[in-house]
Write an enzyme that holds these catalytic residues in place. Structure first.
Site, PDB file in Angstrom:
ATOM      1  N   HIS A  62       0.860  -1.188   0.000  1.00  0.00           N
ATOM      2  CA  HIS A  62       0.000   0.000   0.000  1.00  0.00           C
ATOM      3  C   HIS A  62       0.892   1.232   0.000  1.00  0.00           C
ATOM      4  CE1 HIS A  62      -3.218   2.769   1.057  1.00  0.00           C
ATOM      5  NE2 HIS A  62      -4.025   1.815   0.658  1.00  0.00           N
TER       6      HIS A  62
ATOM      7  N   ASP B 236      -7.930  -5.317  -0.869  1.00  0.00           N
ATOM      8  CA  ASP B 236      -8.390  -6.072  -2.045  1.00  0.00           C
ATOM      9  C   ASP B 236      -8.126  -7.564  -1.953  1.00  0.00           C
ATOM     10  OD1 ASP B 236      -7.407  -3.273  -3.976  1.00  0.00           O
ATOM     11  OD2 ASP B 236      -9.426  -3.917  -3.470  1.00  0.00           O
TER      12      ASP B 236
END
Ligand code: SDX
Length: 376
Positions: free
Chosen positions: A260, A313
């Site tokens: 991320h 996700d």
């Protein structure tokens, strides 16, 4: 003169202030307008969180009911847009979604009105209509008639109803509701930033949302869930996870669903997704996919020392699989949640706007003499 070192990807660059969402990268904390995501995931629902993000406060009962009614009143999509979806039904779902929103903007009765009131009205309409667009596309491309929205059902339940033609179970509706809530907002991610850049030129809300949908499609952003599902199928079993990860990393390839730009620890949304995927996989009796994902997550543990953890996700593809949502529509599910954050970011940008126009440092040639073509 000091050498110019561009902040490529705007990494670490603070471009504005916001009251929508706080992300604490080191502690893995996510807050929507002051409320911790774990509290909202446990006690709230999509409609209430959408109200919070749009109106800066949790609704009183009457306000909540009016907001839900406004969503119900605006779920339908004009026939001309259904016809456009029919004409392009073989295209990828995100392209259909982007095109349908563009068409809605072209025909909206408020299209010339960019006042705050009209923008909020159009934004709420889009929140209500996106599930209808995605479900209508799925029905049409399967040769089925579209299903009209059911005013008796919640936002999340209605999406599954319009997609399947029959109401979902309460548990399925709750799963979608939580998924949409967890995807609703995440500060200046690439798609929200695309919305803000477009809104900063004072283009209308439909134009800004089209920009957000376009940006979300990429596998480095919203497209990761589908890539994770492909990976889980390719790995095939928990036993093969370690070898698969080792070989992929050795080839310097990315493991989708991990890493991320901001978080340096586990994405706080991931724990809710993991738990939901576990419940649905146990209920289905088919634990293989979920156990394969768990094994991949275990095999990725060494990268935690580099700040690479599972993100939002990684498990949602597993959730969508058990809810019977087609794999190429996983990224659309992300948009059905994030439309709220996009509308809220556009409103925030419009309300205190400065045109977003950063600099690029030119490092090409200069002082070249123009030579006529026949003398080159
Ligand atoms: C979302 O921004 C948001 O808020 C997004 C989001 C939201 O809610 O809107 O949270 C949703 O988009 C989540 C991210 C979904 N994407 C993926 O899962 C795709 C895989 N992840 C990566 O491509 C990556 O982690 C990014 C794109 C998410 C972030 O990449 P950065 O911040 O640009 O970091 P980087 O590419 O510079 O990587 C830093 C290092 C590199 O190693 P070195 O070259 O320094 O040795 O970490 C490595 C990368 O190779 N790395 C990974 C990795 N992600 C980063 N290595 C293996 N697998 C990965 N997934």
């Amino acid at each position: 003169m000091n050498p110019i070192t561009p902040a490529k990807g705007l990494k670490g660059v603070v471009v504005d202030t916001t009251k929508l969402c706080l992300i604490d990268a080191e502690r893995g904390v996510l807050v929507y307008r002051g409320y911790d995501i774990h509290d909202l995931a446990t006690h709230s629902n999509f409609e209430e969180v959408a109200y919070l993000l749009l109106y800066s406060k949790l609704p009183m009962r009457k306000e909540y009911e009016c907001f839900c009614e406004q969503l119900r009143q605006n779920r339908s999509v004009p026939d001309v847009v259904v016809e456009i979806i029919e004409r392009i039904k073989d295209a990828p779902p995100m392209d259909v979604l982007r095109t349908a929103v563009s068409a809605l903007g072209a025909i909206d009765p408020d299209s010339g009105d960019n006042s705050s009131e009209a923008t909020l009205r159009k934004g709420i309409k889009l929140i209500a209509q996106l599930p209808t667009i995605v479900a209508t596309h799925e029905r049409l491309r399967r040769g089925l008639k579209p299903v009209e929205p059911n005013p008796k059902l919640s936002h999340a339940a209605n999406f599954l109803y319009m997609m399947r033609g029959k109401p979902p179970t309460e548990e399925e509706a709750k799963a979608i509701d939580l998924d949409l809530l967890l995807h609703a907002e995440h500060s200046s991610n690439a798609s929200a930033f695309a919305v803000r850049v477009t809104a900063s030129t004072l283009a209308d809300i439909h134009a800004a949302i089209v920009a957000g949908i376009a940006a979300l499609k990429g596998p480095l952003h919203g497209g990761a869930a589908e890539a994770v599902a492909d990976m889980a199928l390719e790995v095939g079993s928990p036993e093969r996870a370690y070898e698969y990860v080792r070989e992929k990393l050795a080839r310097k390839e990315r493991i989708m669903g991990f890493g991320h730009r901001v978080y340096r620890t586990e994405d706080p949304r991931a724990r809710h997704m993991r738990e939901l995927a576990k419940v649905l996989s146990e209920k289905s009796g088919d634990k293989r996919i979920f156990e394969t994902l768990l094994a991949i997550e275990e095999a990725m543990k060494p990268l935690q020392s580099k700040g690479i953890y599972v993100n939002v996700d990684f498990y949602c593809g597993c959730i969508y699989y058990f809810l019977g949502i087609p794999k190429d529509m996983y990224v659309c599910m992300f948009a059905l949640g994030r439309i709220v954050g996009w509308v809220a970011h556009a409103l925030e940008q419009y309300n205190d706007n400065v045109l977003i126009r950063p600099l690029l440092h030119y490092d090409g040639p200069t002082n070249l003499r123009y030579i006529p073509m026949d003398e080159r």
